[in-house]
Design a protein around this motif. Structure first.
Motif, PDB file in Angstrom:
ATOM      1  N   SER A 104      -7.869 -37.530  -4.686  1.00  0.00           N
ATOM      2  CA  SER A 104      -9.209 -38.071  -4.886  1.00  0.00           C
ATOM      3  C   SER A 104     -10.225 -37.066  -4.368  1.00  0.00           C
ATOM      4  O   SER A 104      -9.876 -35.929  -4.021  1.00  0.00           O
ATOM      5  CB  SER A 104      -9.354 -39.404  -4.148  1.00  0.00           C
ATOM      6  OG  SER A 104      -9.226 -39.196  -2.747  1.00  0.00           O
ATOM      7  N   LEU A 146      -2.011 -51.615  -9.279  1.00  0.00           N
ATOM      8  CA  LEU A 146      -2.582 -50.271  -9.274  1.00  0.00           C
ATOM      9  C   LEU A 146      -1.638 -49.335 -10.021  1.00  0.00           C
ATOM     10  O   LEU A 146      -0.435 -49.289  -9.731  1.00  0.00           O
ATOM     11  CB  LEU A 146      -2.774 -49.774  -7.831  1.00  0.00           C
ATOM     12  CG  LEU A 146      -3.809 -50.534  -6.991  1.00  0.00           C
ATOM     13  CD1 LEU A 146      -3.791 -50.038  -5.559  1.00  0.00           C
ATOM     14  CD2 LEU A 146      -5.207 -50.375  -7.590  1.00  0.00           C
ATOM     15  N   VAL A 148      -4.732 -46.041  -0.016  1.00  0.00           N
ATOM     16  CA  VAL A 148      -5.599 -46.628  -1.041  1.00  0.00           C
ATOM     17  C   VAL A 148      -6.964 -46.908  -0.424  1.00  0.00           C
ATOM     18  O   VAL A 148      -7.068 -47.603   0.598  1.00  0.00           O
ATOM     19  CB  VAL A 148      -4.995 -47.932  -1.599  1.00  0.00           C
ATOM     20  CG1 VAL A 148      -5.920 -48.542  -2.645  1.00  0.00           C
ATOM     21  CG2 VAL A 148      -3.612 -47.666  -2.196  1.00  0.00           C
ATOM     22  N   ASP A 193     -10.733 -48.373  -1.257  1.00  0.00           N
ATOM     23  CA  ASP A 193     -11.561 -49.141  -2.197  1.00  0.00           C
ATOM     24  C   ASP A 193     -10.821 -49.347  -3.522  1.00  0.00           C
ATOM     25  O   ASP A 193     -11.363 -49.100  -4.622  1.00  0.00           O
ATOM     26  CB  ASP A 193     -12.903 -48.439  -2.424  1.00  0.00           C
ATOM     27  CG  ASP A 193     -13.729 -48.358  -1.147  1.00  0.00           C
ATOM     28  OD1 ASP A 193     -13.581 -49.254  -0.298  1.00  0.00           O
ATOM     29  OD2 ASP A 193     -14.493 -47.388  -0.987  1.00  0.00           O
ATOM     30  N   GLU A 194      -9.550 -49.750  -3.405  1.00  0.00           N
ATOM     31  CA  GLU A 194      -8.703 -50.113  -4.549  1.00  0.00           C
ATOM     32  C   GLU A 194      -8.401 -48.940  -5.485  1.00  0.00           C
ATOM     33  O   GLU A 194      -8.121 -49.141  -6.663  1.00  0.00           O
ATOM     34  CB  GLU A 194      -9.319 -51.281  -5.328  1.00  0.00           C
ATOM     35  CG  GLU A 194      -9.481 -52.541  -4.483  1.00  0.00           C
ATOM     36  CD  GLU A 194     -10.000 -53.698  -5.298  1.00  0.00           C
ATOM     37  OE1 GLU A 194     -10.363 -53.505  -6.475  1.00  0.00           O
ATOM     38  OE2 GLU A 194     -10.046 -54.815  -4.745  1.00  0.00           O
ATOM     39  N   GLU A 195      -8.446 -47.736  -4.947  1.00  0.00           N
ATOM     40  CA  GLU A 195      -8.049 -46.560  -5.719  1.00  0.00           C
ATOM     41  C   GLU A 195      -7.101 -45.707  -4.881  1.00  0.00           C
ATOM     42  O   GLU A 195      -7.331 -45.500  -3.687  1.00  0.00           O
ATOM     43  CB  GLU A 195      -9.267 -45.711  -6.110  1.00  0.00           C
ATOM     44  CG  GLU A 195     -10.168 -46.368  -7.135  1.00  0.00           C
ATOM     45  CD  GLU A 195     -11.282 -45.438  -7.591  1.00  0.00           C
ATOM     46  OE1 GLU A 195     -11.311 -44.285  -7.102  1.00  0.00           O
ATOM     47  OE2 GLU A 195     -12.104 -45.861  -8.418  1.00  0.00           O
ATOM     48  N   ILE A 196      -6.032 -45.212  -5.534  1.00  0.00           N
ATOM     49  CA  ILE A 196      -5.084 -44.348  -4.822  1.00  0.00           C
ATOM     50  C   ILE A 196      -5.786 -43.048  -4.456  1.00  0.00           C
ATOM     51  O   ILE A 196      -6.271 -42.323  -5.320  1.00  0.00           O
ATOM     52  CB  ILE A 196      -3.845 -44.054  -5.693  1.00  0.00           C
ATOM     53  CG1 ILE A 196      -3.130 -45.349  -6.066  1.00  0.00           C
ATOM     54  CG2 ILE A 196      -2.886 -43.121  -4.948  1.00  0.00           C
ATOM     55  CD1 ILE A 196      -1.964 -45.156  -7.018  1.00  0.00           C
ATOM     56  N   ALA A 197      -5.811 -42.766  -3.136  1.00  0.00           N
ATOM     57  CA  ALA A 197      -6.547 -41.590  -2.664  1.00  0.00           C
ATOM     58  C   ALA A 197      -5.648 -40.485  -2.143  1.00  0.00           C
ATOM     59  O   ALA A 197      -6.028 -39.313  -2.165  1.00  0.00           O
ATOM     60  CB  ALA A 197      -7.537 -42.004  -1.569  1.00  0.00           C
TER      61      ALA A 197
END
Length: 443
Positions: free
Chosen positions: A258, A337, A360, A362-366
């Protein structure tokens, strides 16, 4: 010696009889002391469950009174007293002395637990599937007892030799005494030819060797004959956890997928994990702070608010206005996800190396993190020395295939047998068809 003492008394040689008695007494004292020394050292090498068992109805009973079907409770730091099935609670259980698995295993309702395992964290209510005497730990203790009760090849040869040697000495002493008409000659030959020192030497050496190997080097010799087999060894079975690895998890890799930097994401992960007590959590915190004291709050990590654990697959909380979760692939599936792109590639590449976790935000794989039981720095060099001696190393471990293969590759071991219990390892070594000659194999 008894004959010598009796003969001395008949000759009115009281001092001589006393000297023989003192020698015999000293020999017995050394024998008893050696046996006690071996017992103390060997008992210190296995985890022994508490003598008391706490039942689900708050009663306390002796471990010997535990029956099949009874429900008992185990807390953090307790040794599980008997094999059983979890009926309630969640915990991380250290099975390293049972299976060799370095990472404590998560247990919840329906999970099986083995006696001798240690509660790393959490609380469990367990239904006993076996009594203490029939449980896994008791079988390990039986193996420990065999370590000092078995006879080596040398002892057997000496024993057979003494069967005819002792009568022969007595016969020679009688003949000499008759021919020379001197009873003292009989006593001299009896004392000089006594096989006590010969019979006692091998057991003492073996007993002390077993104790030193067990206590100092954490090596349990199941049979004394194994000590004499070292000269013939051609294949060496080696355990993984704590032998070729350190036995402690470390952060091996972290990669951002990310816009966040790896250091920022590791800081987020450590902030959340600081409130958890799972072994991997401690390793993640230590990898960022450099000190496990961060659990006590002495660090610059931000506070994770609204912390919670999602079963056995993730922990999460709010860190500096962002919702951060650290979990495995199962957590991603629960949250719908998608594992794709760079994250999927890293997951596939790193899975054989250890435990893969995802950060993760804010609901995104980082980020993708891999934690592994690090291979000792001297492992590859030691394996090389074994090969130079004509010994081929083979990895025998309770770990799963990918982790075992990765550790073996790092240490330079080509052959791997994974997913083994202690009795499986023993059976594999004793199986003659494995190498054609079980006398050339040691584990």
């Amino acid at each position: 010696m008894s004959v010598a003492m009796l003969g001395s008394l008949l000759q009115r040689e009281v001092m001589d009889a006393a000297m023989v008695g003192v020698v015999v007494a000293l020999l017995d004292t050394v024998t008893c002391s050696t046996i006690a020394y071996v017992d103390r050292r060997l008992k210190g090498c296995i985890s022994v469950p508490s003598a008391n068992v706490y039942l689900a109805d708050d009663r306390v009973i002796q471990a010997s009174e535990l029956k099949v079907g009874m429900r008992f409770q185990v807390r953090k730091g307790d040794a599980i007293p008997a094999d059983g099935t979890v009926v309630s609670g969640q915990a991380a259980v250290d099975e390293s002395r049972v299976t060799g698995e370095a990472r404590p295993v998560d247990k919840d309702k329906g999970s099986k637990v083995r006696s001798g395992s240690l509660m790393h964290s959490g609380f469990l209510t367990v239904t006993a599937d076996a009594e203490v005497d029939a449980s896994f730990q008791n079988r390990i203790q039986d193996s420990v007892q065999q370590a000092k009760n078995t006879m080596s090849g040398t002892q057997e040869i000496v024993g057979r030799f003494a069967e005819w040697y002792t009568p022969a000495v007595i016969a020679i002493a009688v003949i000499v005494a008759i021919v020379r008409d001197d009873f003292k000659q009989f006593l001299v030959i009896i004392v000089a030819g006594c096989p006590c020192a010969l019979l006692g030497a091998a057991p003492f050496v073996h007993a002390v060797a077993i104790a030193v190997l067990a206590k100092k080097h954490r090596l349990l010799v199941k049979e004394t004959s194994a000590l004499e087999s070292l000269a013939r060894i051609r294949w060496l079975g080696i355990d993984k956890t704590g032998t070729i690895t350190t036995g402690h998890f470390e952060l091996v890799h972290i990669a951002s997928v990310s816009s966040w930097t790896e250091n920022e994401l590791l800081r987020f992960a450590a902030s959340v994990e600081r409130k958890d007590r799972h072994p991997l959590a401690q390793s993640i915190v230590q990898s960022y702070t450099g000190c496990a004291a961060a659990f006590a709050g002495n660090s610059s990590l931000p506070d994770a608010k609204n912390f919670k654990r999602e079963g056995r697959c993730a922990v999460m909380g709010a860190v500096e206005g962002h919702w951060v979760a650290v979990g495995n692939a199962d957590y991603l599936s629960l949250q719908d996800l998608d594992l794709d792109g760079r994250a999927a590639e890293l997951h596939k590449e790193w899975s054989p190396k250890g435990s893969v976790l995802f950060v993760v935000v804010d609901e995104e794989i980082a980020a993708v993190i891999v934690m592994a039981d690090a291979v000792r720095g001297q492992a590859r060099g030691t394996i090389g020395k074994l090969r130079s001696l004509g010994i081929q190393p083979v990895l025998l471990t309770g770990d799963k295939g990918p982790a075992a293969q990765a550790a073996a590759a790092a240490a330079g071991i080509e052959e791997v047998h994974s997913g083994l219990l202690p009795e499986d390892k023993t059976a594999l070594v004793l199986k003659a068809s494995w190498r054609g000659n079980e006398k050339e194999v040691l584990a």
